[in-house]
Design a protein around this motif. Structure first.
Motif, PDB file in Angstrom:
ATOM      1  N   ARG A  84       7.852  59.099  39.719  1.00  0.00           N
ATOM      2  CA  ARG A  84       8.664  59.394  38.538  1.00  0.00           C
ATOM      3  C   ARG A  84       9.713  60.472  38.837  1.00  0.00           C
ATOM      4  NH1 ARG A  84       7.621  57.689  33.530  1.00  0.00           N
ATOM      5  NH2 ARG A  84       7.662  55.728  34.567  1.00  0.00           N
ATOM      6  N   GLU A  87      12.680  58.871  40.457  1.00  0.00           N
ATOM      7  CA  GLU A  87      13.220  57.921  39.465  1.00  0.00           C
ATOM      8  C   GLU A  87      14.136  58.640  38.482  1.00  0.00           C
ATOM      9  OE1 GLU A  87       9.764  54.466  39.121  1.00  0.00           O
ATOM     10  OE2 GLU A  87       9.935  55.982  37.563  1.00  0.00           O
ATOM     11  N   VAL A  88      13.651  59.812  37.995  1.00  0.00           N
ATOM     12  CA  VAL A  88      14.458  60.558  37.022  1.00  0.00           C
ATOM     13  C   VAL A  88      15.719  61.107  37.689  1.00  0.00           C
ATOM     14  CG1 VAL A  88      14.484  62.553  35.508  1.00  0.00           C
ATOM     15  CG2 VAL A  88      12.471  61.111  35.591  1.00  0.00           C
ATOM     16  N   SER A  91      18.097  58.328  38.002  1.00  0.00           N
ATOM     17  CA  SER A  91      18.652  57.799  36.749  1.00  0.00           C
ATOM     18  C   SER A  91      19.759  58.700  36.209  1.00  0.00           C
ATOM     19  CB  SER A  91      17.538  57.665  35.712  1.00  0.00           C
ATOM     20  OG  SER A  91      17.188  58.938  35.224  1.00  0.00           O
ATOM     21  N   ASN A  92      19.803  59.959  36.663  1.00  0.00           N
ATOM     22  CA  ASN A  92      20.862  60.856  36.189  1.00  0.00           C
ATOM     23  C   ASN A  92      22.130  60.748  37.032  1.00  0.00           C
ATOM     24  OD1 ASN A  92      19.557  61.957  34.003  1.00  0.00           O
ATOM     25  ND2 ASN A  92      18.580  63.553  35.222  1.00  0.00           N
ATOM     26  N   TYR A 153      19.641  53.321  36.612  1.00  0.00           N
ATOM     27  CA  TYR A 153      19.218  52.967  35.256  1.00  0.00           C
ATOM     28  C   TYR A 153      18.125  51.912  35.299  1.00  0.00           C
ATOM     29  CZ  TYR A 153      19.310  50.592  30.769  1.00  0.00           C
ATOM     30  OH  TYR A 153      18.931  50.008  29.601  1.00  0.00           O
ATOM     31  N   TYR A 156      14.694  53.252  36.581  1.00  0.00           N
ATOM     32  CA  TYR A 156      14.058  54.173  35.647  1.00  0.00           C
ATOM     33  C   TYR A 156      13.624  53.458  34.376  1.00  0.00           C
ATOM     34  CZ  TYR A 156      13.481  58.050  32.390  1.00  0.00           C
ATOM     35  OH  TYR A 156      12.987  58.917  31.458  1.00  0.00           O
ATOM     36  N   SER A 157      14.534  52.663  33.796  1.00  0.00           N
ATOM     37  CA  SER A 157      14.207  52.088  32.490  1.00  0.00           C
ATOM     38  C   SER A 157      13.091  51.055  32.606  1.00  0.00           C
ATOM     39  CB  SER A 157      15.453  51.466  31.864  1.00  0.00           C
ATOM     40  OG  SER A 157      15.907  50.418  32.674  1.00  0.00           O
ATOM     41  N   LYS A 160       9.892  52.957  32.881  1.00  0.00           N
ATOM     42  CA  LYS A 160       9.527  53.502  31.570  1.00  0.00           C
ATOM     43  C   LYS A 160       8.950  52.410  30.673  1.00  0.00           C
ATOM     44  CE  LYS A 160      10.395  57.288  29.898  1.00  0.00           C
ATOM     45  NZ  LYS A 160       9.481  58.468  29.820  1.00  0.00           N
ATOM     46  N   PHE A 372      17.391  66.877  34.777  1.00  0.00           N
ATOM     47  CA  PHE A 372      16.139  66.333  35.307  1.00  0.00           C
ATOM     48  C   PHE A 372      14.973  66.706  34.409  1.00  0.00           C
ATOM     49  CE2 PHE A 372      12.205  67.217  37.569  1.00  0.00           C
ATOM     50  CZ  PHE A 372      11.919  65.973  38.086  1.00  0.00           C
ATOM     51  N   LYS A 375      14.817  65.049  30.948  1.00  0.00           N
ATOM     52  CA  LYS A 375      14.336  63.674  30.917  1.00  0.00           C
ATOM     53  C   LYS A 375      12.875  63.599  31.336  1.00  0.00           C
ATOM     54  CE  LYS A 375      17.238  59.741  31.674  1.00  0.00           C
ATOM     55  NZ  LYS A 375      18.303  59.215  32.528  1.00  0.00           N
ATOM     56  N   PHE A 376      12.531  64.420  32.333  1.00  0.00           N
ATOM     57  CA  PHE A 376      11.183  64.392  32.905  1.00  0.00           C
ATOM     58  C   PHE A 376      10.153  64.814  31.866  1.00  0.00           C
ATOM     59  CE2 PHE A 376       7.862  66.098  35.839  1.00  0.00           C
ATOM     60  CZ  PHE A 376       7.650  64.938  36.542  1.00  0.00           C
TER      61      PHE A 376
END
Lengths: 396, 179
Positions: A84, A87-88, A91-92, A153, A156-157, A160, A372, A375-376
């Motif tokens: 994760r 991933e985060v 995704s940013n 994106y 990550y999505s 999630k 980070f 979102k984390f």
């Protein structure tokens, strides 16, 4: 085989002031940088400092994307508990498109090949003009950010979504996606490094440069993951989920890609040094003059020899003190290396540190860190419904 | 025929039982015993109380030998014995020495790793007393074994047999070293 159930909460404790604090520092540092632009006489300094800072966060975000796609394509089970984090970060990556705006604005100061009169007087630049021209440069960068934004994106999505739906088919989707994503990411990363860094000296070229940029990016993602993991551990988070074998595995990869970095960086240097062709060797010539010479030696000793010796022993790869020190050190010297790649174009005759070098770097790093943690801290800190999670936790 | 007792061999049905038995033997304080299984069993190193292998140090010594050896050799050849001017580069051309130094370091390290492993394992070996047991051959197929060797200072025949039996052994066998 111990099958103790984990009692960790996967939620980040609410009420943490980390995000706010980081945003404040970031805003202050970026504002000082912008104010510096209006105060300072040498406007180009701002752009060069900004490009260094931008390359720093960009390389680490790209390293994160590369890490995640490799985990999916190899169906890695050990890394599920730490996945994760990259991933985060990945995704940013769209934020980089905004951070890139000053580079576009400062193109004229940064890139020699944007000057019409320079191109007219230079046969080589005329030959390179079909690639090195302003509209195509902008288009390429838009394409890079679209590609990376989408990859980040998607990874990550989907992950999630798996947290919510526990749909194991998502695993397959991510793996299928990662196959083509690897070459696409590899090529776009290489061309981005040609555009951002190699074209600073438009006469110079190195076919190794893309791999070189990847090697520094990928070496730098492991210290980031290790430091975040140890930070969480220090807060008593995920202490039974991210276990010693995971930290040791990160340490092993950190060690391995330290050697990879040395191999690539030295190969690039040695071939150019040995062939001694003026058009190739000049780039290194500028980088072993004046104060840059010390940086060059510091990179050899500090980015390869020191971490190699420190991380060689098996028990050191899970020694928190040594891991923290080596990680912080590599993240520092990563900035130094980018400085060494970029700055000789601006101040050719020696190291000339500016306040803006620091403020730009602090501003962008804290911004990415704040985003980070923002979102984390939302939702689960591990892919909690990943089919391999339990296997990952009980890894030996 | 002087039949010396080599050790007590115990057979277990599945890897879980082997792991538990190994823990018991370790906790009883035995040092000279080994486990045999058709495939690597996860966690066996801990269960047997094995320390980190010394192999790493052997590899390190060989690696350093390769490193210094290569540098000495090239320096001697390129600077003292037969200096050749190659496109005006210095005779002590360190960057150019690196590939050979790297290769020799890796070569000697891997020799150290392979032959060091042979040495630590006592290989090559023509015969081992355990092969006297026809039952033992199934360790390459579907059976799991522990052998406590008589050389262990704690070893007495009765105690070792009892311990292995308590740990759930299916069969117990005395292994003799007949030579």
């Amino acid at each position: 085989m111990k099958h103790t159930e984990t009692h960790d909460s996967y939620e980040f404790p609410s009420g943490s002031k980390v995000v706010q604090g980081l945003f404040t520092i970031s805003a202050a540092a970026i504002l000082i940088s912008i104010a510096g632009y209006f105060v300072i006489e040498d406007k180009a300094q701002f752009y060069f400092s900004w490009l260094t800072a931008f390359s720093y966060v960009a390389s680490i975000s790209l390293g994160a994307l590369a890490f995640v796609v490799i985990q999916h394509i190899t169906r890695a089970k050990w890394s599920v508990v730490v996945r994760r984090i990259p991933e985060v970060i990945g995704s940013n990556i769209w934020v980089l498109a905004i951070l890139f705006i000053p580079v576009i604005l400062g193109m004229h100061s940064l890139y020699h090949w944007t000057h019409h009169e320079a191109v007219e007087a230079d046969k080589l630049l005329q030959d390179k003009a079909p690639y090195l021209n302003v509209p195509f440069f902008v288009i390429r960068n838009v394409v890079y950010f679209l590609i990376w934004g989408f990859i980040g994106y998607f990874l990550y999505s989907k992950s999630k979504k798996q947290d919510e739906t526990a749909d194991h088919g998502i695993q397959t989707q991510l793996r299928r996606f990662s196959g083509p994503a690897i070459p696409i990411l590899g090529f776009s990363l290489a061309f981005a490094s040609f555009d951002w860094l190699m074209s600073l000296d438009p006469h110079w070229f190195s076919t190794m440069f893309g791999v070189y940029f990847f090697s520094i990016s990928f070496q730098a993602i492991f210290p980031v993951m290790i430091l975040i993991t140890l930070y969480l551990r220090g807060k008593g988070l995920l202490t039974h989920t991210i276990n010693m074998p995971h930290i040791e595995s990160l340490g092993k990869l950190f060690f391995g890609f330290t050697v990879f970095y040395a191999y690539i960086a030295f190969s690039q240097f040695m071939l150019i040094y040995y062939a001694n062709i003026p058009e190739e060797v000049l780039w290194f010539q500028h980088r072993v003059e004046g104060g840059y010479k010390f940086i060059a030696y510091a990179l050899l000793l500090g980015r390869f020899v020191l971490p190699f010796v420190l991380l060689l022993k098996k028990s050191n790869k899970s020694n928190f003190g040594i891991l923290k020190f080596t990680s912080v050190w590599i993240l520092f010297i990563h900035a130094v290396e980018l400085y060494w790649i970029i700055m000789p174009t601006h101040s050719a005759h020696g190291v000339h540190l500016s306040v803006l070098d620091f403020t730009a770097l602090i501003g962008t790093i804290t911004l990415m860190l704040a985003l980070f943690f923002q979102k984390f801290s939302k939702g689960s800190m591990v892919p909690k419904n990943d089919p391999f999670l339990s296997e990952s936790i009980h890894q030996h | 025929m002087a039949n010396k007792l080599f050790g007590i061999l115990a057979e277990y049905e599945h890897p879980g039982a082997l792991l538990k038995a190994a823990e018991k033997v370790r906790d009883a304080g035995y040092q000279k015993f080994d486990t045999y299984s058709p495939f690597p069993v996860h966690g066996m190193d801990d269960a047997m109380g094995l320390k980190n292998s010394k192999l790493g140090w052997i590899v390190l010594v060989h690696g350093l030998l390769g490193l210094t050896g290569a540098l000495t050799m090239i320096t001697f050849m390129a600077h003292f014995d037969y200096p050749v001017n190659i496109s005006g580069k210095p005779f002590l051309n360190w960057p150019a020495f690196v590939p050979v130094t790297f290769e020799l370091t890796v070569l000697l390290s891997s020799f150290g790793a392979v032959f060091g492993m042979f040495f630590l394992n006592g290989l090559p070996k023509h015969h081992h007393p355990l092969f006297n047991s026809s039952n033992f051959l199934r360790t390459t197929d579907d059976k799991f074994f522990i052998c406590i060797e008589s050389e262990d200072t704690l070893f007495t025949e009765d105690k070792a047999t009892q311990l292995l039996k308590d740990a759930g052994a299916v069969t117990i066998e005395k292994i003799y070293d007949n030579d």
